[in-house]
Design a protein around this motif. Sequence first.
Motif, PDB file in Angstrom:
ATOM      1  N   LEU A  12     -14.443  -2.164  31.677  1.00  0.00           N
ATOM      2  CA  LEU A  12     -14.860  -2.952  30.519  1.00  0.00           C
ATOM      3  C   LEU A  12     -14.670  -2.147  29.241  1.00  0.00           C
ATOM      4  N   ARG A  13     -14.305  -2.852  28.183  1.00  0.00           N
ATOM      5  CA  ARG A  13     -14.109  -2.209  26.892  1.00  0.00           C
ATOM      6  C   ARG A  13     -15.421  -1.605  26.381  1.00  0.00           C
ATOM      7  N   SER A  14     -16.525  -2.300  26.603  1.00  0.00           N
ATOM      8  CA  SER A  14     -17.820  -1.792  26.133  1.00  0.00           C
ATOM      9  C   SER A  14     -18.199  -0.494  26.849  1.00  0.00           C
ATOM     10  N   ALA A  15     -17.857  -0.383  28.123  1.00  0.00           N
ATOM     11  CA  ALA A  15     -18.150   0.852  28.864  1.00  0.00           C
ATOM     12  C   ALA A  15     -17.297   2.001  28.356  1.00  0.00           C
ATOM     13  N   GLU A  16     -16.055   1.730  28.033  1.00  0.00           N
ATOM     14  CA  GLU A  16     -15.175   2.773  27.494  1.00  0.00           C
ATOM     15  C   GLU A  16     -15.655   3.237  26.121  1.00  0.00           C
ATOM     16  N   ARG A  17     -16.045   2.309  25.286  1.00  0.00           N
ATOM     17  CA  ARG A  17     -16.565   2.680  23.960  1.00  0.00           C
ATOM     18  C   ARG A  17     -17.844   3.490  24.076  1.00  0.00           C
ATOM     19  N   ALA A  18     -18.711   3.110  24.984  1.00  0.00           N
ATOM     20  CA  ALA A  18     -19.964   3.843  25.177  1.00  0.00           C
ATOM     21  C   ALA A  18     -19.683   5.281  25.613  1.00  0.00           C
ATOM     22  N   ARG A  19     -18.628   5.499  26.371  1.00  0.00           N
ATOM     23  CA  ARG A  19     -18.269   6.867  26.775  1.00  0.00           C
ATOM     24  C   ARG A  19     -17.877   7.719  25.580  1.00  0.00           C
ATOM     25  N   TYR A  20     -17.241   7.106  24.587  1.00  0.00           N
ATOM     26  CA  TYR A  20     -16.776   7.859  23.422  1.00  0.00           C
ATOM     27  C   TYR A  20     -17.907   8.243  22.471  1.00  0.00           C
ATOM     28  N   VAL A  21     -18.890   7.400  22.314  1.00  0.00           N
ATOM     29  CA  VAL A  21     -19.893   7.634  21.285  1.00  0.00           C
ATOM     30  C   VAL A  21     -21.124   8.372  21.769  1.00  0.00           C
ATOM     31  N   ASP A  22     -21.223   8.678  23.037  1.00  0.00           N
ATOM     32  CA  ASP A  22     -22.414   9.319  23.545  1.00  0.00           C
ATOM     33  C   ASP A  22     -22.264  10.823  23.748  1.00  0.00           C
ATOM     34  N   SER A  23     -21.237  11.430  23.224  1.00  0.00           N
ATOM     35  CA  SER A  23     -21.061  12.865  23.444  1.00  0.00           C
ATOM     36  C   SER A  23     -22.034  13.648  22.559  1.00  0.00           C
ATOM     37  N   PRO A  24     -22.545  14.766  23.067  1.00  0.00           N
ATOM     38  CA  PRO A  24     -23.476  15.587  22.278  1.00  0.00           C
ATOM     39  C   PRO A  24     -22.819  16.166  21.028  1.00  0.00           C
ATOM     40  N   LEU A  25     -21.548  16.492  21.115  1.00  0.00           N
ATOM     41  CA  LEU A  25     -20.856  17.038  19.951  1.00  0.00           C
ATOM     42  C   LEU A  25     -20.780  16.012  18.830  1.00  0.00           C
ATOM     43  N   GLN A  26     -20.497  14.754  19.176  1.00  0.00           N
ATOM     44  CA  GLN A  26     -20.392  13.720  18.159  1.00  0.00           C
ATOM     45  C   GLN A  26     -21.753  13.419  17.542  1.00  0.00           C
ATOM     46  N   SER A  27     -22.798  13.318  18.336  1.00  0.00           N
ATOM     47  CA  SER A  27     -24.118  13.045  17.770  1.00  0.00           C
ATOM     48  C   SER A  27     -24.607  14.218  16.930  1.00  0.00           C
ATOM     49  N   GLY A  28     -24.269  15.447  17.334  1.00  0.00           N
ATOM     50  CA  GLY A  28     -24.620  16.609  16.515  1.00  0.00           C
ATOM     51  C   GLY A  28     -23.876  16.617  15.193  1.00  0.00           C
ATOM     52  N   ALA A  29     -22.605  16.247  15.228  1.00  0.00           N
ATOM     53  CA  ALA A  29     -21.826  16.175  13.986  1.00  0.00           C
ATOM     54  C   ALA A  29     -22.377  15.101  13.062  1.00  0.00           C
ATOM     55  N   GLU A  30     -22.827  13.981  13.628  1.00  0.00           N
ATOM     56  CA  GLU A  30     -23.434  12.927  12.803  1.00  0.00           C
ATOM     57  C   GLU A  30     -24.721  13.420  12.155  1.00  0.00           C
ATOM     58  N   ARG A  31     -25.535  14.169  12.897  1.00  0.00           N
ATOM     59  CA  ARG A  31     -26.782  14.701  12.323  1.00  0.00           C
ATOM     60  C   ARG A  31     -26.508  15.691  11.208  1.00  0.00           C
ATOM     61  N   VAL A  32     -25.510  16.551  11.394  1.00  0.00           N
ATOM     62  CA  VAL A  32     -25.158  17.513  10.343  1.00  0.00           C
ATOM     63  C   VAL A  32     -24.664  16.777   9.103  1.00  0.00           C
ATOM     64  N   TYR A  33     -23.851  15.749   9.293  1.00  0.00           N
ATOM     65  CA  TYR A  33     -23.344  14.964   8.166  1.00  0.00           C
ATOM     66  C   TYR A  33     -24.488  14.271   7.429  1.00  0.00           C
ATOM     67  N   LEU A  34     -25.421  13.668   8.161  1.00  0.00           N
ATOM     68  CA  LEU A  34     -26.553  13.001   7.523  1.00  0.00           C
ATOM     69  C   LEU A  34     -27.438  13.994   6.775  1.00  0.00           C
ATOM     70  N   ALA A  35     -27.623  15.190   7.322  1.00  0.00           N
ATOM     71  CA  ALA A  35     -28.404  16.213   6.622  1.00  0.00           C
ATOM     72  C   ALA A  35     -27.700  16.646   5.337  1.00  0.00           C
ATOM     73  N   ALA A  36     -26.376  16.765   5.384  1.00  0.00           N
ATOM     74  CA  ALA A  36     -25.613  17.134   4.182  1.00  0.00           C
ATOM     75  C   ALA A  36     -25.695  16.048   3.124  1.00  0.00           C
ATOM     76  N   VAL A  37     -25.624  14.788   3.546  1.00  0.00           N
ATOM     77  CA  VAL A  37     -25.741  13.673   2.596  1.00  0.00           C
ATOM     78  C   VAL A  37     -27.133  13.653   1.965  1.00  0.00           C
ATOM     79  N   ALA A  38     -28.166  13.851   2.774  1.00  0.00           N
ATOM     80  CA  ALA A  38     -29.533  13.864   2.240  1.00  0.00           C
ATOM     81  C   ALA A  38     -29.742  15.014   1.257  1.00  0.00           C
ATOM     82  N   ALA A  39     -29.190  16.186   1.569  1.00  0.00           N
ATOM     83  CA  ALA A  39     -29.299  17.321   0.649  1.00  0.00           C
ATOM     84  C   ALA A  39     -28.544  17.037  -0.649  1.00  0.00           C
ATOM     85  N   GLY A  40     -27.369  16.437  -0.549  1.00  0.00           N
ATOM     86  CA  GLY A  40     -26.607  16.092  -1.755  1.00  0.00           C
ATOM     87  C   GLY A  40     -27.336  15.091  -2.626  1.00  0.00           C
TER      88      GLY A  40
END
Length: 173
Positions: A12-40
């Motif tokens: 299923l396409r939804s299962a494949e997409r879920a595999r891409y967005v659940d990586s720890p590296l990606q969620s960590g990068a999103e948190r770093v980006y959000l922290a940088a935006v909040a600081a800015g």
Amino acid sequence: RRAAGASASVRLRSAERARYVDSPLQSGAERVYLAAVAAGVGYAVLALLLALLRAAPERAALLARLRTMGLTRAQGRRLLVLESLPQALLAAAGGALTGWATIRLLSPGIDLTAVALPASAASAGGAALRTDPLSLALPATAVLLLAVGVAVAQAWWTGRRGSVRELRAGDAR
């Protein structure tokens, strides 16, 4: 899966997409980006408030003098808002242009494959860094609205105070 039965393999396409967005590296990068935006955003708000607080006495004195010459409170408020617009427009345009140029200059040297794709799909192709008009226009619009909002607040605060103190002759500052 119901239609294919047990004899066929179904992905299923939804299962494949879920595999891409659940990586720890990606969620960590999103948190770093959000922290940088909040600081800015925090630094931008602080810079605007400090700049307007520094200029508040001169603006109040100017508005008081203009009121003695017939300027109404509403016209004074509009004057303060219009005075802040050129700098805010230049800051917004400069920020969007700088973001666009940074992405254009850095995109050949940055490989986002590890952040965007799991390790199993990394060999299939790379994830290139691209410009997104919305991500460039949104912060620029936010800077413009923030600067105008602070100017409106200062104009409202200055307009409700009396102008006697600003008009005193020989006032030492």
